[in-house]
Design a protein around this motif. Structure first.
Motif, short mmCIF file in Angstrom:
data_model
loop_
_atom_site.label_atom_id
_atom_site.label_comp_id
_atom_site.label_asym_id
_atom_site.label_seq_id
_atom_site.Cartn_x
_atom_site.Cartn_y
_atom_site.Cartn_z
N SER A 119 9.75 -27.82 63.21
CA SER A 119 9.88 -28.13 61.78
C SER A 119 9.44 -26.92 60.95
CB SER A 119 9.02 -29.34 61.41
OG SER A 119 9.44 -30.46 62.15
N SER A 163 8.84 -32.86 58.91
CA SER A 163 8.38 -33.46 60.17
C SER A 163 9.44 -34.41 60.69
CB SER A 163 7.08 -34.23 59.92
OG SER A 163 6.68 -34.91 61.07
N GLN A 164 9.72 -34.32 61.98
CA GLN A 164 10.62 -35.29 62.59
C GLN A 164 9.95 -36.66 62.56
OE1 GLN A 164 12.25 -38.03 64.84
NE2 GLN A 164 10.53 -37.15 65.94
N SER A 165 8.73 -36.72 63.11
CA SER A 165 8.06 -38.00 63.33
C SER A 165 7.38 -38.57 62.09
CB SER A 165 6.99 -37.82 64.41
OG SER A 165 6.04 -36.85 63.96
N THR A 168 2.66 -36.25 62.54
CA THR A 168 1.96 -35.10 63.12
C THR A 168 0.64 -34.90 62.36
OG1 THR A 168 4.04 -34.16 63.81
CG2 THR A 168 2.20 -32.63 63.61
N VAL A 215 11.70 -34.60 74.10
CA VAL A 215 10.51 -34.01 73.47
C VAL A 215 10.88 -32.74 72.70
CG1 VAL A 215 8.30 -32.88 73.97
CG2 VAL A 215 8.92 -35.01 75.12
N SER A 217 12.84 -30.78 70.18
CA SER A 217 13.68 -31.12 69.02
C SER A 217 14.99 -30.35 69.05
CB SER A 217 12.97 -30.73 67.73
OG SER A 217 11.87 -31.52 67.53
N LYS A 301 12.58 -23.12 72.40
CA LYS A 301 13.34 -24.03 73.26
C LYS A 301 13.36 -23.52 74.69
CE LYS A 301 13.29 -26.76 71.15
NZ LYS A 301 13.22 -27.25 69.77
N GLU A 304 9.91 -24.14 76.31
CA GLU A 304 9.61 -25.56 76.53
C GLU A 304 10.41 -26.17 77.67
OE1 GLU A 304 10.42 -27.38 72.63
OE2 GLU A 304 8.82 -28.80 73.09
O1 M6R Z 1 7.33 -34.53 64.41
P1 M6R Z 1 7.10 -33.13 63.92
O2 M6R Z 1 8.37 -32.47 63.50
O3 M6R Z 1 6.05 -33.05 62.86
O4 M6R Z 1 6.56 -32.34 65.19
C1 M6R Z 1 6.11 -31.02 65.08
C2 M6R Z 1 6.23 -30.32 66.40
O5 M6R Z 1 5.34 -30.88 67.34
C3 M6R Z 1 7.63 -30.38 66.96
O6 M6R Z 1 8.54 -29.86 66.02
C4 M6R Z 1 7.74 -29.58 68.26
O7 M6R Z 1 7.46 -28.22 68.03
C5 M6R Z 1 9.14 -29.73 68.84
N1 M6R Z 1 9.38 -31.07 69.31
C6 M6R Z 1 9.39 -28.73 69.94
O8 M6R Z 1 10.71 -28.78 70.40
#
Ligand code: M6R
Length: 367
Positions: A119, A163-165, A168, A215, A217, A301, A304
């Protein structure tokens, strides 16, 4: 049975019934499905059981070998969904960010973007756009640094989290810390409705990536970029962005899902290329301008997913040290769009070639 998890997606294979805890709650799970929730004051609380709606196929691989591959291939459709209802023929709709957006955006004189990991990389790309098209000074920072710094907040700063989730911890803590610092307002660009970040921000734009189970993104990143371009267009329009350029970007956004499908059709070729990396221990990613953060994301990427050590550099920095690492054992990957920096990038890539480095260039067809 009863289970405890930090995310409903982790449990979709065993249930779709969830109880969401609130900040400070303590829960006791007993054999036989007996559940007791206590709040911060120690009082017993009855939190409602909710059914998680995840649509068809969110928790299945749909014939793909793994969720990450499935999610990579979902990009055209989730990008179209993220754009849906947020564009006219020539503009982005400011109200997509919330009813207060126009008033808050009008006060913005600069922007602080705070996020983690992938993000954060999306935020770094947006800095180039916001400065170029909206003329707004933009600072992008990793949340775990930002929250512990004595940040100077100039008057008229808009605070943006990505943020995806939406859960965080560092990003949330940065938002809470920012609330005490006199920002004009906070905007969350997030993929999960009802998440803490969404609940606690003044404005929200939800990306429509759908559940990201892998996991690493992928679709979350590209939908964030689309959302950030909508933000750029909205702020740009309020700040006198060139109308022809705006229309051109809107048209490009509309054709993006199709363009992305064309890239995804190269899957087989890319898989063949990956063989060249399988035995390597290191890789270097290079980019210039807005493609430098894309190189950062590529390196993340690779690390990871393959456990191959990878680093990313702005291509112009190569001669200031990292070139020393380049030899025939070092694959060098570069993103080379046909833009105003292409000639500069080419000369950097020649330096790599001169050192015997193996080059992998993702270029425009027209280059
Ligand atoms: O949910 P978020 O976007 O806040 O998460 C932040 C990072 O943990 C997340 O973007 C992480 O770096 C990726 N899943 C890695 O591919």
């Amino acid at each position: 049975e009863a289970f405890l998890a930090s995310d409903p997606l982790a449990l979709l294979q065993v249930t779709d019934r969830f109880i969401y805890l609130q900040e400070g709650d303590v829960v006791r799970l007993a054999r036989g499905g007996d559940i007791a929730v206590h709040d911060t004051a120690g009082n017993v609380q009855s939190r409602p059981v909710q059914t998680f709606e995840h649509g068809d196929g969110a928790a299945t691989k749909d014939g793909y070998r793994h969720f990450m591959l499935k999610e990579i291939h979902e990009q055209p459709q989730v990008i179209a969904a993220t754009l849906e209802g947020r564009l006219t023929e020539r503009h982005a709709l400011v109200r997509s960010f919330g009813r207060e957006a126009e008033a808050l955006f009008a006060q913005a004189r600069q922007i602080h973007i705070v996020a983690c990991g992938t993000s954060y990389h999306a935020g770094l790309v947006a800095r180039y756009w916001l400065e170029k098209y909206a003329g707004l000074p933009t600072q992008v920072e990793v949340a775990s640094e930002y929250r512990y710094r004595q940040v100077v907040v100039p008057e008229g700063t808009l605070f943006v989290t990505l943020s995806q989730s939406g859960e965080t911890a560092d990003t949330l803590a940065a938002l809470r810390f920012a609330r005490e610092r006199g920002y004009v307002g906070s905007l969350a660009i997030c993929n999960v409705p009802g998440s803490s970040l969404v609940r606690e921000s003044d404005l929200t734009l939800l990306t429509q990536a759908g559940p990201e189970i892998g996991v690493a993104s992928t679709k979350a990143f590209t939908t964030q970029l689309v959302a950030l371009m909508l933000l750029t267009l909205s702020l740009g329009r309020m700040r006198g962005m060139n109308g022809a350029r705006e229309t051109q970007i809107v048209q490009a956004l509309r054709t993006l899902p199709r363009a992305m499908s064309q890239v995804l059709a190269l899957d087989g070729d890319i898989e063949a290329l990956s063989m060249a990396f399988a035995e390597k221990h290191h890789a270097l990613f290079l980019g210039r301008g807005a493609h430098y953060p894309i190189a950062l994301e590529g390196a993340l990427k690779l690390k990871e997913i393959s456990y191959i050590h990878a680093e990313a550099y702005p291509a112009g920095e190569l001669k200031h040290g990292p070139l020393a690492l380049v030899d025939s054992e070092m694959p060098v990957i570069s993103v080379a769009p046909n833009d105003e920096l292409l000639e500069k990038l080419k000369s950097n890539l020649q330096e790599v070639r001169a050192r015997g480095g193996e080059l992998f260039v993702f270029a425009d067809e027209r280059v």
